[in-house]
Design a protein around this motif. Structure first.
Motif, short mmCIF file in Angstrom:
data_model
loop_
_atom_site.label_atom_id
_atom_site.label_comp_id
_atom_site.label_asym_id
_atom_site.label_seq_id
_atom_site.Cartn_x
_atom_site.Cartn_y
_atom_site.Cartn_z
N GLY A 21 39.10 17.10 40.78
CA GLY A 21 38.57 16.96 41.73
C GLY A 21 39.51 17.28 43.32
O GLY A 21 38.87 17.28 44.57
N ALA A 22 40.14 16.62 43.06
CA ALA A 22 41.63 17.26 44.43
C ALA A 22 41.98 18.24 44.40
O ALA A 22 41.41 18.25 46.21
CB ALA A 22 42.84 15.63 43.90
N LEU A 23 42.19 18.73 43.23
CA LEU A 23 41.75 20.44 44.00
C LEU A 23 41.05 20.61 44.90
O LEU A 23 41.06 21.72 44.84
CB LEU A 23 42.21 21.13 42.23
CG LEU A 23 43.33 21.42 41.90
CD1 LEU A 23 43.31 21.47 40.04
CD2 LEU A 23 44.74 21.68 42.34
N ALA A 24 39.70 20.34 43.66
CA ALA A 24 38.71 21.33 44.61
C ALA A 24 38.08 20.72 46.34
O ALA A 24 37.75 21.66 47.31
CB ALA A 24 37.08 21.15 44.11
N PHE A 25 38.26 19.70 46.17
CA PHE A 25 39.04 19.04 47.64
C PHE A 25 39.40 20.38 47.99
O PHE A 25 39.45 20.67 49.65
CB PHE A 25 39.02 17.69 47.66
CG PHE A 25 37.56 17.29 47.51
CD1 PHE A 25 37.20 16.13 48.18
CD2 PHE A 25 37.46 15.72 46.57
CE1 PHE A 25 35.54 15.85 48.77
CE2 PHE A 25 36.49 14.73 46.82
CZ PHE A 25 35.84 14.69 47.05
N ALA A 26 41.04 20.61 48.23
CA ALA A 26 41.72 20.99 48.81
C ALA A 26 41.42 22.37 48.72
O ALA A 26 41.30 23.34 50.09
CB ALA A 26 43.15 20.64 48.40
N ALA A 27 40.49 23.25 47.98
CA ALA A 27 39.90 24.81 48.29
C ALA A 27 38.55 24.60 49.10
O ALA A 27 38.77 25.60 49.85
CB ALA A 27 39.46 24.53 46.42
N ALA A 28 37.64 23.58 48.55
CA ALA A 28 36.30 23.48 49.84
C ALA A 28 37.69 23.87 51.21
O ALA A 28 36.79 24.03 52.02
CB ALA A 28 35.87 22.14 49.82
N PHE A 29 38.39 22.58 51.33
CA PHE A 29 39.17 22.97 52.38
C PHE A 29 39.77 24.14 53.38
O PHE A 29 39.43 24.85 54.07
CB PHE A 29 40.23 21.48 53.14
CG PHE A 29 41.33 21.69 53.68
CD1 PHE A 29 40.51 21.46 55.30
CD2 PHE A 29 43.16 22.44 53.65
CE1 PHE A 29 41.26 21.60 56.40
CE2 PHE A 29 43.51 21.84 55.67
CZ PHE A 29 42.59 21.29 56.88
N GLY A 30 40.34 24.91 52.24
CA GLY A 30 41.92 25.84 52.97
C GLY A 30 40.15 27.24 52.60
O GLY A 30 40.13 27.91 53.90
N VAL A 31 39.73 27.36 51.26
CA VAL A 31 38.15 28.55 52.02
C VAL A 31 36.88 28.06 52.86
O VAL A 31 36.67 29.28 53.63
CB VAL A 31 37.38 28.58 50.16
CG1 VAL A 31 35.95 29.28 50.43
CG2 VAL A 31 38.69 28.75 48.91
N GLY A 32 36.78 26.71 52.82
CA GLY A 32 36.05 26.40 54.16
C GLY A 32 36.46 26.61 55.84
O GLY A 32 35.64 27.23 56.28
N GLN A 33 37.15 26.71 56.25
CA GLN A 33 38.14 26.87 57.30
C GLN A 33 38.57 28.88 57.42
O GLN A 33 37.96 28.61 58.12
CB GLN A 33 39.25 25.81 57.05
CG GLN A 33 38.70 24.43 57.32
CD GLN A 33 39.00 23.58 58.70
OE1 GLN A 33 40.36 23.82 59.51
NE2 GLN A 33 38.26 23.12 59.72
N LEU A 34 39.25 29.02 56.52
CA LEU A 34 40.25 30.00 56.23
C LEU A 34 38.68 31.29 56.63
O LEU A 34 39.43 32.10 56.43
CB LEU A 34 41.08 30.38 55.66
CG LEU A 34 42.56 29.26 55.93
CD1 LEU A 34 43.54 29.42 55.15
CD2 LEU A 34 42.56 28.96 57.45
#
Length: 425
Positions: free
Chosen positions: A26-39
């Motif tokens: 879940g922690a990894l997925a939050f980071a991925a959501a931030f990275g993919v979502g913004q970038l």
């Protein structure tokens, strides 16, 4: 490389890192959501958090909080004893009782996660007490919920039949219900055999819980457990109130559960104080993180991208099996109802060609999109994972993930062969 493919590859990377480095997915997925979502997708924080499953967060917290209180004051032990008395101590029948109860609840109109939220904590408490595989008991509860989930008066049944009517397709509500029930019964039977259910035959519980004396003092302990003191009586009333609130009044299961838990805590703070610490916080983080990332993928159009690519294939039977697999894979991480609502319209173009039977295709899609709900990333699987007492949660999570993967791999192909290839409808 397209943004949609990037989002899929990042999800694969999240799985690999989580399984090889023992980091909360879940922690990894939050980071991925931030990275993919913004970038990649150009989403701001509001757009990223749009996929956060707030309702599921409250359900997980509320239900595990309420049943942690029930475990602390002995109510779940009392319910386990009641279940034993119901089947006259035959332990092997209990998983099937749990299957039947959840099937009945969903068949008469309960939302599948609500039925699982009510039954799973009791079923898994029983499993822990008598050494039954938590995977066996959890799977029986979830497949029971899905087995009754497509009755003509159920939530899933009315939704699918409504979509079929709106799209002017040929449908059969009875075929949909019976096929789903049969598939889930078969899967439950296979799980029962493979997870040690046959070894339970002939096994009975210990001394009658109503006795107050017995060898080694076991009956005395059971007698204490079976007594209904005020705290247990109030907790039972709260559980009944939860059922009424969800099934009869159509109230939110999570908000209802957390409200009832707070009321019990106010009346019996001593036994309820430690319950907050027993809320399945790692599970909450895992599920909410993964579903937030899936929400980013949906916002980017990744799901529609995959569905449209399959729908454009010129071979109807191949397109049909691929749509079943997309429904199963995506539903393992997202809303089953949402997936059915998206995939059935996608099937309309090649159903209109007359080469694929509409009844068989719709039934196969519906089963594929719901039978995988035992995945720990789905609402039902997450509830099972959160409700299991006294287990190694990481190990149980892996078991559910492997089992969910097997279901995803096998069931869509099986229902395609049985329902689509013969051309039913």
């Amino acid at each position: 490389m397209s943004a949609e493919l990037i989002s899929i590859l990042v999800l694969v990377v999240v799985f690999v890192i989580a399984t090889t480095r023992s980091i909360n997915m879940g922690a990894l997925a939050f980071a991925a959501a931030f990275g993919v979502g913004q970038l990649v997708a150009g989403l701001d924080a509001k757009g990223i958090f749009a996929g956060f499953p707030g309702d599921l967060f409250v359900v997980l917290v509320g239900v595990t909080y309420l049943f942690a209180i029930a475990r602390a004051n002995g109510t779940t032990d009392w319910l386990v004893h009641a279940a034993i008395r119901l089947v006259r101590g035959r332990i092997a029948l209990i998983p099937w009782v749990m299957f039947a109860i959840t099937a009945l609840l969903t068949a008469i109109g309960a939302v599948s996660p609500a039925a699982v939220a009510i039954v799973a904590p009791i079923a898994l408490s029983f499993a822990a007490r008598y050494g039954i595989s938590p995977l066996l008991m959890g799977a029986m509860v979830v497949h029971g919920a899905q087995g009754g989930g497509f009755s003509p008066i159920s939530i899933y049944g009315t939704i699918v039949n409504g979509i079929v009517e709106r799209e002017k397709l040929q449908g059969s509500p009875l075929t949909l219900f019976l096929a789903s029930l049969a598939v889930n019964l078969v899967i439950a039977g296979v799980v029962f055999v493979c997870c040690g259910g046959l070894a339970l035959r002939g096994t009975r519980s210990g001394p009658d819980p109503d006795d107050t004396a017995g060898q080694d003092g076991n009956a005395a302990v059971d007698g204490a457990i079976s007594r209904l003191d005020p705290a247990r009586a109030a907790t039972l009333a709260a559980l009944v109130a939860l059922v009424v609130a969800v099934l009869a009044l159509d109230l939110d299961a999570g908000l209802s559960a957390i409200t009832l838990a707070v009321l019990l805590s106010a009346c019996w703070p001593e036994t309820s104080r430690k319950a907050v610490g027993e809320i399945a916080w790692p599970t909450v983080l895992l599920i909410c993180g993964v579903l937030t990332y899936v929400g980013v993928m949906e916002e980017m159009g990744t799901i529609d991208y995959a569905g449209n690519a399959v729908g454009g294939i010129g071979i109807p039977l191949l397109a049909a099996v691929l749509l079943c697999y997309i429904g199963a894979i995506v539903s393992a991480f997202a809303s089953s109802v949402g997936i059915m609502g998206a995939l059935i319209p996608l099937a309309v173009p090649f159903l209109a060609q007359g080469e694929i039977g509409a009844i068989g295709m719709i039934t196969a899609l519906a089963i594929s999109a719901t039978v995988v709900d035992v995945s720990p990333f789905s609402t039902n699987g997450a509830l099972v994972l959160a409700a299991a007492p006294d287990v190694d949660r990481e190990r149980f999570f892996r078991q559910l993930m492997v089992y969910g993967g097997i279901v995803v791999a096998v069931v869509p192909a099986a229902v395609w062969l049985l329902l689509v290839v013969p051309g039913f409808g």
